[in-house]
Design an enzyme around this catalytic site. Sequence first.
Site, short mmCIF file in Angstrom:
data_model
loop_
_atom_site.label_atom_id
_atom_site.label_comp_id
_atom_site.label_asym_id
_atom_site.label_seq_id
_atom_site.Cartn_x
_atom_site.Cartn_y
_atom_site.Cartn_z
N CYS A 229 0.88 -1.38 0.07
CA CYS A 229 0.17 0.24 0.13
C CYS A 229 0.89 1.11 -0.07
CB CYS A 229 -1.04 -0.01 1.17
SG CYS A 229 -1.96 1.46 1.42
N HIS B 58 -26.78 21.33 0.13
CA HIS B 58 -26.91 22.16 -1.17
C HIS B 58 -26.09 23.29 -1.44
CE1 HIS B 58 -29.00 23.33 -4.80
NE2 HIS B 58 -29.00 24.58 -4.47
N GLU C 133 -26.24 15.62 -2.89
CA GLU C 133 -27.60 15.79 -2.51
C GLU C 133 -28.39 14.96 -3.25
OE1 GLU C 133 -29.30 19.63 -3.48
OE2 GLU C 133 -27.48 20.24 -4.23
N LYS D 91 0.22 5.31 -6.02
CA LYS D 91 -0.96 5.29 -7.14
C LYS D 91 -1.85 6.72 -7.25
CE LYS D 91 -4.81 4.40 -6.30
NZ LYS D 91 -5.31 3.00 -6.17
N TYR E 266 -8.91 -3.13 -11.06
CA TYR E 266 -8.79 -2.13 -10.49
C TYR E 266 -7.42 -1.41 -11.06
CZ TYR E 266 -11.58 -2.68 -6.05
OH TYR E 266 -12.34 -2.85 -5.39
N THR F 282 -6.50 -2.85 1.56
CA THR F 282 -5.61 -2.39 2.72
C THR F 282 -6.44 -2.35 4.11
OG1 THR F 282 -4.20 -1.33 1.47
CG2 THR F 282 -4.33 -0.47 3.73
N CYS G 33 -1.35 1.71 -3.16
CA CYS G 33 -2.43 2.67 -2.84
C CYS G 33 -1.77 4.16 -2.97
CB CYS G 33 -3.11 2.66 -1.61
SG CYS G 33 -3.51 0.92 -1.23
N GLU H 79 -7.19 2.01 -13.20
CA GLU H 79 -6.39 3.22 -12.76
C GLU H 79 -5.35 3.85 -13.54
OE1 GLU H 79 -7.84 2.52 -8.18
OE2 GLU H 79 -5.95 2.03 -8.67
P1 NDP Z 1 -8.41 -7.61 -10.36
O1 NDP Z 1 -8.68 -9.11 -9.89
O2 NDP Z 1 -9.23 -6.35 -10.00
O3 NDP Z 1 -8.39 -7.61 -11.93
C1 NDP Z 1 -7.51 -8.47 -12.44
C2 NDP Z 1 -8.11 -8.38 -14.11
O4 NDP Z 1 -7.07 -9.14 -14.94
C3 NDP Z 1 -9.30 -8.84 -14.36
O5 NDP Z 1 -9.89 -7.89 -15.52
C4 NDP Z 1 -9.32 -10.26 -15.17
O6 NDP Z 1 -10.38 -10.49 -15.86
C5 NDP Z 1 -7.84 -9.98 -15.88
N1 NDP Z 1 -7.13 -11.13 -16.02
C6 NDP Z 1 -6.84 -12.17 -15.15
N2 NDP Z 1 -6.15 -13.11 -15.62
C7 NDP Z 1 -6.01 -12.97 -16.90
C8 NDP Z 1 -5.37 -13.23 -17.96
N3 NDP Z 1 -4.77 -14.69 -17.75
N4 NDP Z 1 -5.23 -12.66 -19.15
C9 NDP Z 1 -5.88 -11.53 -19.43
N5 NDP Z 1 -6.59 -10.88 -18.40
C10 NDP Z 1 -6.79 -11.62 -17.22
O7 NDP Z 1 -6.91 -7.34 -10.16
P2 NDP Z 1 -5.86 -6.07 -10.34
O8 NDP Z 1 -4.53 -6.65 -10.84
O9 NDP Z 1 -6.57 -5.01 -11.03
O10 NDP Z 1 -5.67 -5.60 -8.68
C11 NDP Z 1 -5.67 -6.66 -7.63
C12 NDP Z 1 -6.29 -6.09 -6.52
O11 NDP Z 1 -5.73 -5.15 -5.67
C13 NDP Z 1 -7.77 -6.06 -6.60
O12 NDP Z 1 -8.68 -7.05 -6.73
C14 NDP Z 1 -8.13 -5.20 -5.45
O13 NDP Z 1 -8.65 -5.65 -4.68
C15 NDP Z 1 -6.83 -4.33 -5.18
N6 NDP Z 1 -6.55 -3.29 -5.50
C16 NDP Z 1 -7.49 -2.27 -4.94
C17 NDP Z 1 -7.52 -0.92 -5.40
C18 NDP Z 1 -8.44 0.06 -4.77
O14 NDP Z 1 -8.92 0.00 -3.79
N7 NDP Z 1 -8.66 1.28 -5.46
C19 NDP Z 1 -6.79 -0.35 -6.30
C20 NDP Z 1 -5.69 -1.54 -6.79
C21 NDP Z 1 -5.69 -2.69 -6.49
P3 NDP Z 1 -11.49 -11.01 -15.40
O15 NDP Z 1 -12.58 -9.87 -15.15
O16 NDP Z 1 -12.31 -11.61 -16.84
O17 NDP Z 1 -11.41 -11.89 -14.52
#
Ligand code: NDP
Length: 462
Positions: free
Chosen positions: A43, A439, A444, A51, A180, A314, A48, A184
């Site tokens: 984080c 407001h 709102e 980022k 995510y 986190t 986080c 982002e």
């Molecule tokens: P996510 O699980 O959010 O997303 C992974 C993405 O990768 C999905 O779109 C998935 O597709 C795709 N994917 C998985 N395997 C493959 C593959 N072999 N080939 C192509 N695409 C694939 O993971 P992130 O890496 O984005 O983030 C990890 C975690 O970190 C999040 O789940 C979140 O909990 C945390 N995080 C939170 C944030 C926040 O709170 N703002 C910011 C960043 C991270 P599909 O949808 O089809 O499964």
Amino acid sequence: MAGYDYDLFVIGGGSGGVRAARVAASLGKRVAIAEEIRYGGTCVIRGCVPKKLYVYASQFPEHFADAAGYGWTVPEASFDWPTLVANKDKEIARLEAIYKKNVEGAGGQAFHSRAVLVDPHSVYLVAEDRTVSADQILIATGGRPAPHPALSGHEHCIFSNEAFDLKELPKAIMIEGGGYIAVEFANIFHGLGVDTTLVYRGQEILSRFDMDLRRSLHETMEKKGIRILCHSISEWVRKNPAGRLDVLLSGGQTLTVDQVMLAIGRIPNTENMGLEGVGVELGKTGAIVVDQYSRTSIDNIWAIGDVTHRVQLTPVAIHEAMCFIETVFKGNPTSPDHDTIPTAVFSQPEIGTVGLSEDEAVKRFADIEIYRASFRPMRHTLSGRDEKMLMKLVVDGTTRKVLGAHILGPDAGEMAQLLGIPLKAGLTKDDFDRTMAVHPTAAEELVTMYKPTYRVKNGERV
Ligand code: NDP
């Protein structure tokens, strides 16, 4: 207990581990913590915090453009990537020091070392070349970006870890994934002037979110100039003679970019730390299996945060740390509550959400009311920016309980935090209606949507 060096040994100095170590030490327990890389963990060091700083950096071009409608003339702006990276480094170094100091200030001992389990009560500290013993052991080693060995040319690709510290800003980037991190970073790079393509294998980005938000965000990102290719994956990545990267996509299209970033999920850090040797059970993905109190298959070994593969956030790791303290050191067995977790995606515009999406609610409830408003936020009236804000409440038509609240637009993350309270408390739409509006605000709208936009009865929209 006196026979051990410590009452508690924590492995991993991220948000969860540091919280547990600090609070246990402040209760008078003899505590030590080992962190192999940098205190603060994902984080603070490579997640986080940096980022969000980069999100802020990437928003300035829009602020400059929007200023004109308010009478400002902004001279041509220029951006220096190394300055941003250096200032980010300074800030995370400051936070890293605070994390370590907080443990030591509470009376804990902080090691800079990899830690390997030797037996259920002993930990070998690699950097110190010695073994220490503890009554209770907590594993909070987090996770890391999932590699993609099946992708030919994956060795040319970067992950979020490297994206923060690139030597230079690429001219063009391709990001694979639709979660995510992919979303982002697509917005960050685009905002900083990088030609950005997002490649996602599914039908629509952000698969676990409400469909209205997903579609609207997709549309807005494309309007800004981000290329989004759904139903698409990369087949191979090759370095071309010019030193750039060629990528072949499943549809036959080829892209030429300077960086390919993979954001396809995260995996737990459980390798080579002696877990199997002492009998700590791991699940299919390598994550540590824990019971409702975060206890592993070994009685005195516990695990919290991303290493357990429950919810990778986190605040969840911190909450699990506090429950661990209650359970182990306060004689008050407390299981973490993972229900109704508010969350934000720091896309541009931002997503803030809590509770059930419309699709999830329809599967579980026979009568659903949807309250939906889409409007241009006041800020964009004079700026002229053609960007809509979206707010949506999902309500159980029978009990009137608000099941989900979903926002796309400025400050949506801040609103999600506050909406987390009434949704967690199980308040009804009537409670929202009885609440006075503030407001003029965008929020709102959340208390002034009196009539349902539509209902969904037994799966049918009416
Ligand atoms: P996510 O699980 O959010 O997303 C992974 C993405 O990768 C999905 O779109 C998935 O597709 C795709 N994917 C998985 N395997 C493959 C593959 N072999 N080939 C192509 N695409 C694939 O993971 P992130 O890496 O984005 O983030 C990890 C975690 O970190 C999040 O789940 C979140 O909990 C945390 N995080 C939170 C944030 C926040 O709170 N703002 C910011 C960043 C991270 P599909 O949808 O089809 O499964």
